[in-house]
Design a protein around this motif. Structure first.
Motif, PDB file in Angstrom:
ATOM      1  N   GLY A   7       0.830  -1.202   0.000  1.00 56.26           N
ATOM      2  CA  GLY A   7       0.000   0.000   0.000  1.00 56.26           C
ATOM      3  C   GLY A   7       0.856   1.241   0.000  1.00 56.26           C
ATOM      4  N   LEU A   8       1.080   1.808  -1.175  1.00 58.08           N
ATOM      5  CA  LEU A   8       2.024   2.928  -1.324  1.00 58.08           C
ATOM      6  C   LEU A   8       1.301   4.201  -1.757  1.00 58.08           C
ATOM      7  CD1 LEU A   8       4.830   0.917  -3.154  1.00 58.08           C
ATOM      8  CD2 LEU A   8       4.688   1.463  -0.719  1.00 58.08           C
ATOM      9  N   GLY A   9       0.169   4.439  -1.116  1.00 58.48           N
ATOM     10  CA  GLY A   9      -0.591   5.644  -1.397  1.00 58.48           C
ATOM     11  C   GLY A   9      -0.002   6.853  -0.694  1.00 58.48           C
ATOM     12  N   ARG A  10      -0.838   7.853  -0.431  1.00 62.88           N
ATOM     13  CA  ARG A  10      -0.351   9.114   0.140  1.00 62.88           C
ATOM     14  C   ARG A  10       0.306   8.904   1.497  1.00 62.88           C
ATOM     15  NH1 ARG A  10      -4.663  13.368   0.626  1.00 62.88           N
ATOM     16  NH2 ARG A  10      -2.898  14.798   0.647  1.00 62.88           N
ATOM     17  N   MET A  11      -0.199   7.965   2.278  1.00 62.94           N
ATOM     18  CA  MET A  11       0.401   7.683   3.584  1.00 62.94           C
ATOM     19  C   MET A  11       1.543   6.662   3.467  1.00 62.94           C
ATOM     20  SD  MET A  11      -1.171   9.576   5.789  1.00 62.94           S
ATOM     21  CE  MET A  11      -0.739   8.799   7.341  1.00 62.94           C
ATOM     22  N   GLY A  12       1.272   5.582   2.775  1.00 62.15           N
ATOM     23  CA  GLY A  12       2.228   4.492   2.722  1.00 62.15           C
ATOM     24  C   GLY A  12       3.549   4.857   2.079  1.00 62.15           C
ATOM     25  N   ARG A  13       3.497   5.703   1.052  1.00 67.16           N
ATOM     26  CA  ARG A  13       4.726   6.060   0.338  1.00 67.16           C
ATOM     27  C   ARG A  13       5.744   6.696   1.274  1.00 67.16           C
ATOM     28  NH1 ARG A  13       6.961  10.528  -1.956  1.00 67.16           N
ATOM     29  NH2 ARG A  13       8.220  10.217  -3.837  1.00 67.16           N
ATOM     30  N   GLY A  14       5.284   7.684   2.070  1.00 70.97           N
ATOM     31  CA  GLY A  14       6.209   8.368   2.971  1.00 70.97           C
ATOM     32  C   GLY A  14       6.782   7.438   4.023  1.00 70.97           C
ATOM     33  N   MET A  15       5.940   6.581   4.595  1.00 72.28           N
ATOM     34  CA  MET A  15       6.427   5.654   5.624  1.00 72.28           C
ATOM     35  C   MET A  15       7.406   4.647   5.037  1.00 72.28           C
ATOM     36  SD  MET A  15       3.136   5.009   8.130  1.00 72.28           S
ATOM     37  CE  MET A  15       1.835   4.988   6.898  1.00 72.28           C
ATOM     38  N   ALA A  16       7.097   4.145   3.840  1.00 73.16           N
ATOM     39  CA  ALA A  16       7.999   3.182   3.210  1.00 73.16           C
ATOM     40  C   ALA A  16       9.351   3.812   2.909  1.00 73.16           C
ATOM     41  CB  ALA A  16       7.350   2.644   1.937  1.00 73.16           C
ATOM     42  N   LEU A  17       9.350   5.051   2.446  1.00 72.90           N
ATOM     43  CA  LEU A  17      10.616   5.735   2.182  1.00 72.90           C
ATOM     44  C   LEU A  17      11.447   5.893   3.448  1.00 72.90           C
ATOM     45  CD1 LEU A  17       9.468   8.484  -0.334  1.00 72.90           C
ATOM     46  CD2 LEU A  17      11.055   6.613  -0.818  1.00 72.90           C
ATOM     47  N   ARG A  31      -0.851  -1.876  -6.303  1.00 72.48           N
ATOM     48  CA  ARG A  31      -1.474  -2.062  -7.616  1.00 72.48           C
ATOM     49  C   ARG A  31      -0.992  -1.018  -8.630  1.00 72.48           C
ATOM     50  NH1 ARG A  31      -7.807  -2.315  -6.673  1.00 72.48           N
ATOM     51  NH2 ARG A  31      -7.263  -0.398  -5.560  1.00 72.48           N
ATOM     52  N   SER A  32      -0.458   0.093  -8.139  1.00 69.39           N
ATOM     53  CA  SER A  32       0.029   1.155  -9.019  1.00 69.39           C
ATOM     54  C   SER A  32       1.496   0.907  -9.386  1.00 69.39           C
ATOM     55  CB  SER A  32      -0.107   2.514  -8.337  1.00 69.39           C
ATOM     56  OG  SER A  32       0.634   3.498  -9.021  1.00 69.39           O
ATOM     57  N   ASP A  33       1.757   0.704 -10.658  1.00 69.20           N
ATOM     58  CA  ASP A  33       3.137   0.497 -11.107  1.00 69.20           C
ATOM     59  C   ASP A  33       3.995   1.729 -10.826  1.00 69.20           C
ATOM     60  OD1 ASP A  33       2.469  -2.026 -12.032  1.00 69.20           O
ATOM     61  OD2 ASP A  33       2.135  -1.370 -14.098  1.00 69.20           O
ATOM     62  N   ASP A  34       3.399   2.910 -10.974  1.00 67.27           N
ATOM     63  CA  ASP A  34       4.160   4.141 -10.734  1.00 67.27           C
ATOM     64  C   ASP A  34       4.574   4.250  -9.270  1.00 67.27           C
ATOM     65  OD1 ASP A  34       3.915   4.839 -13.369  1.00 67.27           O
ATOM     66  OD2 ASP A  34       2.251   6.228 -13.057  1.00 67.27           O
ATOM     67  N   ALA A  35       3.664   3.879  -8.360  1.00 68.05           N
ATOM     68  CA  ALA A  35       3.995   3.936  -6.931  1.00 68.05           C
ATOM     69  C   ALA A  35       5.124   2.978  -6.597  1.00 68.05           C
ATOM     70  CB  ALA A  35       2.752   3.618  -6.101  1.00 68.05           C
ATOM     71  N   VAL A  36       5.065   1.794  -7.154  1.00 68.06           N
ATOM     72  CA  VAL A  36       6.119   0.807  -6.915  1.00 68.06           C
ATOM     73  C   VAL A  36       7.440   1.301  -7.500  1.00 68.06           C
ATOM     74  CG1 VAL A  36       6.922  -1.520  -7.472  1.00 68.06           C
ATOM     75  CG2 VAL A  36       4.551  -1.153  -6.766  1.00 68.06           C
ATOM     76  N   ALA A  37       7.396   1.856  -8.726  1.00 72.22           N
ATOM     77  CA  ALA A  37       8.631   2.320  -9.381  1.00 72.22           C
ATOM     78  C   ALA A  37       9.328   3.389  -8.560  1.00 72.22           C
ATOM     79  CB  ALA A  37       8.294   2.844 -10.777  1.00 72.22           C
ATOM     80  N   ALA A  38       8.542   4.272  -7.926  1.00 69.02           N
ATOM     81  CA  ALA A  38       9.145   5.328  -7.113  1.00 69.02           C
ATOM     82  C   ALA A  38       9.902   4.751  -5.928  1.00 69.02           C
ATOM     83  CB  ALA A  38       8.061   6.293  -6.632  1.00 69.02           C
ATOM     84  N   LEU A  39       9.377   3.702  -5.318  1.00 72.33           N
ATOM     85  CA  LEU A  39      10.067   3.074  -4.179  1.00 72.33           C
ATOM     86  C   LEU A  39      11.257   2.251  -4.629  1.00 72.33           C
ATOM     87  CD1 LEU A  39       9.398   3.268  -1.124  1.00 72.33           C
ATOM     88  CD2 LEU A  39       7.608   4.111  -2.624  1.00 72.33           C
ATOM     89  N   VAL A  40      11.123   1.594  -5.776  1.00 72.49           N
ATOM     90  CA  VAL A  40      12.264   0.833  -6.310  1.00 72.49           C
ATOM     91  C   VAL A  40      13.418   1.778  -6.614  1.00 72.49           C
ATOM     92  CG1 VAL A  40      13.056  -0.547  -8.272  1.00 72.49           C
ATOM     93  CG2 VAL A  40      10.866  -1.075  -7.175  1.00 72.49           C
ATOM     94  N   ALA A  41      13.093   2.946  -7.145  1.00 69.32           N
ATOM     95  CA  ALA A  41      14.136   3.942  -7.433  1.00 69.32           C
ATOM     96  C   ALA A  41      14.833   4.400  -6.161  1.00 69.32           C
ATOM     97  CB  ALA A  41      13.518   5.138  -8.158  1.00 69.32           C
ATOM     98  N   ALA A  42      14.124   4.313  -5.024  1.00 70.90           N
ATOM     99  CA  ALA A  42      14.703   4.731  -3.745  1.00 70.90           C
ATOM    100  C   ALA A  42      15.453   3.599  -3.049  1.00 70.90           C
ATOM    101  CB  ALA A  42      13.609   5.267  -2.825  1.00 70.90           C
ATOM    102  N   GLY A  43      15.396   2.372  -3.630  1.00 72.17           N
ATOM    103  CA  GLY A  43      16.164   1.272  -3.055  1.00 72.17           C
ATOM    104  C   GLY A  43      15.376   0.052  -2.655  1.00 72.17           C
ATOM    105  N   ALA A  44      14.048   0.054  -2.828  1.00 73.25           N
ATOM    106  CA  ALA A  44      13.224  -1.094  -2.463  1.00 73.25           C
ATOM    107  C   ALA A  44      13.256  -2.148  -3.562  1.00 73.25           C
ATOM    108  CB  ALA A  44      11.792  -0.652  -2.200  1.00 73.25           C
TER     109      ALA A  44
END
Length: 307
Positions: A7-17, A31-44
């Motif tokens: 869950g990498l929405g508005r809340m999840g993205r910041g916590m995951a980072l 479910r969002s490829d863009d949300a996943v790509a942003a975290l992968v770019a950060a090291g996930a």
């Protein structure tokens, strides 16, 4: 420790980072490829499903919009429950239902795994900055074990009690905010219709007893300990003030539903002979209706206030 985040929405993205920034090995799914790509770019690392993620990590966090999504991701096909194994832990961060949390807890317990409900408060900005409260319900030893991980996401984690307690705190917190804002709308509609500039009214109210402190702090000397004598301000005087305020509303044609509800309880307490007790004595009527009793040790309240 390998951490999973779903869950990498508005809340999840910041916590995951923030988990990544703290140096943890993070696997993510959304479910969002863009949300996943942003975290992968950060090291996930990305997983193809909630089930695949669960198999590959030691602890799972879920941050989802609500109960339907939580049930689907955790209890659905190829979900968390179907793939979790003994000794693993799920922290469910969503604002969801207590009954669903209990179901998930029981299902995971039957598999030798653990679940803690841990809804958050702080909004997207808090999720990003780490200025965040976690209200956690469940096994305290597990909470303590993962406390450093929680602290990597938010600076105010708190264990609130057994499973479901975190959600109880979150839900009553949220409705309290809406109830307070509804009462403020009633107050402002009266004051402004009576002729006071809204900005002047707001600024002036900040100087009063209510405006200078949290309403929660107004409960510490009477309501929480259940001690209404001696009175800081007598109920009979408070009722007089309430009558004058609602009279103003009637003169102006302003509906004052919340004020009238409070006055009805105040009058009931007066009719019981409580006029010389502290004005907050009428709050006990709601406790009676709910079948609960509150009598906190004043020393314990002082200790919390001094933390």
């Amino acid at each position: 420790m390998k951490v999973g985040y779903i869950g990498l929405g508005r809340m999840g993205r910041g916590m995951a980072l923030n988990i990544i920034k703290a140096g943890y090995d993070l696997v993510v799914f959304d479910r969002s490829d863009d949300a996943v790509a942003a975290l992968v770019a950060a090291g996930a690392t990305a997983a193809d499903s909630a089930g695949e993620l669960t198999k590959s990590v030691d602890v799972v966090f879920t941050s989802l919009p609500g109960p339907p999504e939580v049930e689907a991701v955790v209890l659905g096909d190829d979900g968390v429950a179907a793939n979790i194994t003994q000794g693993k832990v799920l922290f469910e961060l969503s604002t969801s239902s207590r009954s669903l949390a209990l179901r998930i807890h029981d299902e995971l317990s039957s598999r030798g795994a653990a679940m803690l409900d841990a809804p958050v408060s702080g909004g997207p900005a808090g999720a990003e900055s780490g200025d965040m409260a976690f209200w956690v319900g469940g096994d305290r030893d597990i909470y303590e074990q993962y406390l450093p991980l929680l602290q990597s996401m938010g600076d105010k984690p708190r264990h609130c009690g057994p499973i479901g307690s975190g959600l109880i705190v979150k839900l009553v917190n949220n409705i309290a905010g809406h109830m307070i804002m509804s009462s403020l709308a009633e107050i402002f509609s009266t004051g402004v219709k009576a002729g006071v500039d809204p900005l002047e009214l707001w600024d002036a109210l900040r100087l009063g007893v209510v405006g200078k402190g949290s309403p929660l702090n107004m409960l510490t000397k009477q309501f929480l300990p259940g001690q209404y004598e001696p009175a800081a301000f007598a109920l009979k005087l408070a009722y007089k003030d309430a009558m004058l305020a609602t009279e103003l509303g009637r003169d102006l044609g302003v509906p004052m539903r919340i004020a009238n509800t409070a006055m009805a309880d105040m009058l009931e307490a007066l009719n019981r002979g409580d006029g010389d007790k502290d004005c907050r004595v009428y709050l006990g009527l709601q406790l009676e209706r709910a079948g609960v009793s509150i009598a906190v040790d004043p020393d314990a309240i002082a200790a919390v206030l001094n933390e």
